[in-house]
Design an enzyme around this catalytic site. Structure first.
Site, mmCIF file in Angstrom:
data_model
loop_
_atom_site.group_PDB
_atom_site.id
_atom_site.type_symbol
_atom_site.label_atom_id
_atom_site.label_comp_id
_atom_site.label_asym_id
_atom_site.label_seq_id
_atom_site.Cartn_x
_atom_site.Cartn_y
_atom_site.Cartn_z
ATOM 1 N N ASP A 185 0.905 -1.099 -0.185
ATOM 2 C CA ASP A 185 -0.103 -0.008 -0.232
ATOM 3 C C ASP A 185 1.013 1.350 -0.118
ATOM 4 O O ASP A 185 1.739 1.398 1.022
ATOM 5 C CB ASP A 185 -0.990 -0.144 1.333
ATOM 6 N N ASP A 291 -2.973 4.652 -2.146
ATOM 7 C CA ASP A 291 -4.219 5.099 -1.359
ATOM 8 C C ASP A 291 -4.490 6.730 -1.729
ATOM 9 O O ASP A 291 -3.612 7.514 -2.070
ATOM 10 C CB ASP A 291 -3.468 5.152 0.217
ATOM 11 N N GLU A 376 -6.652 3.717 -5.785
ATOM 12 C CA GLU A 376 -7.667 4.078 -4.815
ATOM 13 C C GLU A 376 -8.165 5.536 -4.976
ATOM 14 O O GLU A 376 -7.444 6.158 -4.619
ATOM 15 C CB GLU A 376 -7.423 3.875 -3.193
ATOM 16 N N HIS A 447 -11.011 -2.857 3.773
ATOM 17 C CA HIS A 447 -10.872 -2.582 5.125
ATOM 18 C C HIS A 447 -11.703 -1.171 5.918
ATOM 19 O O HIS A 447 -11.819 -0.864 6.878
ATOM 20 C CB HIS A 447 -9.390 -2.454 5.700
ATOM 21 N N ASP A 448 -12.252 -0.581 4.743
ATOM 22 C CA ASP A 448 -12.960 0.833 5.042
ATOM 23 C C ASP A 448 -14.483 0.556 5.121
ATOM 24 O O ASP A 448 -15.385 1.681 5.252
ATOM 25 C CB ASP A 448 -12.714 1.861 4.108
HETATM 26 O O1 ISL Z 1 -13.618 5.958 5.122
HETATM 27 C C1 ISL Z 1 -13.764 6.835 4.515
HETATM 28 C C2 ISL Z 1 -13.688 8.160 4.769
HETATM 29 O O2 ISL Z 1 -14.977 8.664 5.285
HETATM 30 C C3 ISL Z 1 -13.159 6.396 3.179
HETATM 31 O O3 ISL Z 1 -13.885 7.569 2.401
HETATM 32 C C4 ISL Z 1 -11.876 6.501 3.040
HETATM 33 O O4 ISL Z 1 -11.217 7.427 3.966
HETATM 34 C C5 ISL Z 1 -11.180 6.725 1.706
HETATM 35 O O5 ISL Z 1 -11.616 5.824 0.936
HETATM 36 C C6 ISL Z 1 -9.661 6.895 1.735
HETATM 37 O O6 ISL Z 1 -9.138 5.654 2.195
HETATM 38 C C7 ISL Z 1 -7.946 5.198 2.534
HETATM 39 O O7 ISL Z 1 -7.274 6.575 2.947
HETATM 40 C C8 ISL Z 1 -7.217 6.837 4.171
HETATM 41 C C9 ISL Z 1 -7.488 5.521 5.325
HETATM 42 O O8 ISL Z 1 -7.849 5.854 6.402
HETATM 43 C C10 ISL Z 1 -8.206 4.295 4.855
HETATM 44 O O9 ISL Z 1 -7.841 3.447 5.631
HETATM 45 C C11 ISL Z 1 -7.676 4.040 3.413
HETATM 46 O O10 ISL Z 1 -8.062 3.071 2.745
HETATM 47 C C12 ISL Z 1 -6.336 7.658 4.739
HETATM 48 O O11 ISL Z 1 -5.100 7.182 4.217
#
Ligand code: ISL
Length: 673
Positions: A185, A291, A376, A447-448
């Site tokens: 990542d 990310d 992402e 994971h989100d």
């Molecule tokens: O959970 C969200 C915000 O409300 C999602 O939108 C998420 O933050 C977004 O998809 C981005 O995610 C990624 O970056 C974040 C991290 O917390 C997440 O785990 C990651 O997947 C910041 O690095």
């Protein structure tokens, strides 16, 4: 694309790739039918006029913001053959099934309650047996873990709790010798506030590192006494700016207060990131998931966000960075300087062994000329997604389109049942719109997000039969549509949400901040908890359930996050032993996909697109091998189409192709003639 101005019409906005994405997004977000906007009266409205007549609803500035946003993105996706006819150039990542490991929660090897690299190594045979081709690890780099590793302190060091550099080498080699690739990542929109770059920036804001971040004077003050440089808000509650007393500056953090946004406009920052990628490619890593990579280009001057957009999208300022003006240029540079192996690049100590269609292994392959780039891209719609990942673009290879996750008018925090017909409509609309130049990532979980089975079934997810049935439906859709499936750990076990009972059960910063914000706005303890529970990211982050014992076989110690879901029959051990299990369904599907080109490079043609509950499509390989996939999306029988086709059922929840499909029936058949 022609430039837009106030004389342009609403339909010109819709003809623009970004304009189309924005309108589609607004419609999805508000749940308003496209009919209201796309009729001739609305379509012919000039933007200047819209600004006048709509002023009361949309406030000032919206139209001008929109115009400048669209003019920043003059490109159009290449015209290409429809996805129905060709799949473009072959590539390993088009054939692969990816599997996301959340390392904290996969397997603990040393009893500290936290998953680690040696734990993952010990489970590689499991992943090989499941049949996946590429493992993606959520962050494993040194981090203070305010956001579970998405706040990196050192891009070249393994997080001590996860293991050592040697462990990682062993893990890379272990994947490769089993015919699997491995990607990591890359979190480079921001670094941890503890990264040495940020510390140096704080020490000397006018020195070279000051320009690595967004440090601004604004009005000084702490605890709300001063005013930050603009009105942008953080995804994790509150202002996106934090006052740094030592630097006497505000610093931008779109995410948590310890996640400082990097200034990609600084070429030195871009060079640093490219070097990090080169470093890991040389170590044998096969690419990265990037990310929030669409957020890296911020509009120069960091203007205030439009209030109307802010209210609508919940995040004021988002229009100034979610597809910033230099995004495409930065990605091209990163691909060239970071992800492309130079002619003089040192060969990594291991490279992946070829895996043959029958699953047996061949010789090691030469290193890939370019590491895979999976973006992402929250908020990105279909057209911008195509511009970010089209084969002719030299940017990303694939993007995640998050619109799959919530139907119109819904957001993650809402407590609702996800109608599988939305998944049908979304998939058909998406795949019909793209062409041979495009390739998409297929995902339903990560994971989100809460578990999809629970979104579909609500409390009925505790019924083992329904849970299994819906898991099979989802697996079949994800593994046989056209694109690359990304599975998230636990999907193969039909994992569901957790019945957490109080805020003390949760660990995720996003939930904790949101809860605190709700409480400070007057919500009760129970009320605030109920509002965050449906969308809490911790549902998906609890430890893997390997065995039906205390601790689930994940750890001998106390897990960092407790899973409370302990239903019988859904651990790895139980699922593997049961030929009818969800695990074995995934395994069979993955094998089928590997053995028949129709499922990867085959064209796709949807059957009865307008039909409710009956979701079906043909996949036809370039050599003419034809398959029919049929899924009943409902908990009730549904009429089947093409009933008289001559087929051989290859995989199904039943073997007889009747006139109607049973509730949640799934069938994959080879078509003759
Ligand atoms: O959970 C969200 C915000 O409300 C999602 O939108 C998420 O933050 C977004 O998809 C981005 O995610 C990624 O970056 C974040 C991290 O917390 C997440 O785990 C990651 O997947 C910041 O690095």
């Amino acid at each position: 694309m022609a430039r837009l101005d106030r004389k342009s019409r609403v339909r010109d906005v819709y003809a623009h790739p970004l304009g189309r994405d924005i309108i589609d997004k607004l419609l999805l977000h508000t749940g308003i039918s496209p009919r209201w906007i796309l009729n001739p009266v609305a379509g012919n409205l000039r933007l200047g006029r819209l600004d006048q007549v709509g002023r009361r609803a949309i406030g000032p500035g919206f139209v001008d913001t929109l115009i400048s946003l669209l003019n920043d993105h003059p490109d159009e996706p290449a015209r290409s053959e429809s996805a129905g006819t060709s799949a473009g150039e072959p590539a390993w990542w088009k054939e692969a099934v990816f599997y996301q490991v959340y390392p904290r929660s996969f397997q603990d090897s040393d009893g500290d309650g936290l998953g680690d690299l040696r734990g993952i190594i010990s489970r590689l045979d499991y992943l090989q047996d499941l049949g996946v081709d590429c493992v993606w690890l959520s962050p494993i780099f040194d981090s203070p873990n305010e956001d579970m590793g998405y706040d990196i302190r050192d891009y070249r060091r393994v997080m001590a709790e996860m293991g050592t550099s040697e462990d990682l080498d062993e893990l890379i080699e272990g994947c490769h010798e089993r015919g699997m690739r491995i990607i990591l990542d890359l979190v480079v929109n921001h670094t941890s506030a503890e990264h040495e770059w940020f510390r140096s920036a704080v020490d000397d804001p006018d020195g070279p590192y000051g320009d690595y971040y967004f440090l601004r004077r604004g009005e000084p003050g702490e605890d709300g006494t001063g005013a930050p440089p603009n009105n942008w808000v953080s995804f994790f509650s509150g202002s996106a700016w934090r006052w740094i007393p030592d630097a006497e500056r505000w610093a931008l953090h779109l995410f948590g207060p310890g996640q400082m946004d990097l200034n990609w406009a600084n070429p030195t920052v871009r060079g640093e990131v490219a070097e990090v990628v080169q470093f890991w490619l040389a170590r044998g890593i096969d690419g990265f998931r990037l990310d929030v990579i669409n957020y890296i280009s911020k509009r120069p001057g960091l203007p205030n966000g439009n209030e109307f957009i802010g209210r609508l999208m919940e995040f004021t300022g988002i229009e100034h960075y979610y597809v910033g003006p230099q995004l495409h240029a930065y990605l091209r540079e990163l691909r060239r300087r970071g992800f492309t192996r130079g002619a003089d690049a040192v060969a990594p100590s291991s490279s992946v062994r070829l895996r043959l269609p029958d699953g047996t292994l061949g010789d090691p392959l030469p290193p890939d000329p370019v590491g895979v780039m999976v973006g992402e891209t929250p908020g990105v719609g279909i057209e911008i997604g195509r511009l970010l990942s089209g084969a002719d673009r030299g940017e990303l290879d694939m993007v995640f389109n998050f619109d799959v996750l919530e139907p119109p008018g819904k957001v993650r925090w809402d407590d609702y049942r996800y109608d599988l017909n939305y998944l049908k409509d979304f998939s058909e609309g998406y795949l019909d719109r793209i062409g041979s130049n495009d390739w998409i990532a297929l995902f339903l979980e990560n994971h989100d997000n809460p578990r999809m089975i629970s979104k579909v079934l609500g409390p009925d997810d505790h019924d083992p039969g329904l849970r299994t049935a819906v898991a099979r439906v989802l697996a079949t859709i994800q593994l046989t549509l056209r694109g690359t499936p990304f599975l998230y750990q636990g999907q193969e076990l039909a994992a569901i949400n957790q019945d957490f009972t109080s805020i003390g059960d949760l660990r995720d910063l996003e939930s904790l901040n949101r809860y605190a914000e709700l409480r400070s706005n007057g919500a009760t303890v129970g009320g605030a908890f109920d509002e965050i529970l449906p969308g809490a990211r911790d549902h998906a982050r609890v430890p893997m359930r390997w065995e039906p014992v205390d601790g689930g076989g994940f750890t001998d110690g106390t897990p960092w996050l407790h899973g409370v879901e302990d239903s019988t029959g859904f651990t790895v051990a139980e699922q593997r032993a049961d030929p009818e299990s969800v695990f074995n369904w995934y395994r069979d599907l993955i094998r089928l996909r590997r053995q028949h080109e129709a499922f990867t490079y085959g064209s796709i043609e949807f059957v009865a697109p307008g039909a409710r509950d009956y979701f079906a499509w043909f996949r036809t390989s370039p050599a003419g091998d034809r398959w029919l996939i049929e899924v009943n999306l409902a908990d009730a029988p549904v009429q089947r189409r093409n009933g008289s086709l001559r087929v051989e059922v290859k995989l199904g929840t039943t073997t007889r192709r009747g006139v109607t499909m049973a509730p949640y029936e799934v069938m994959i058949s080879r078509v003759f003639g």
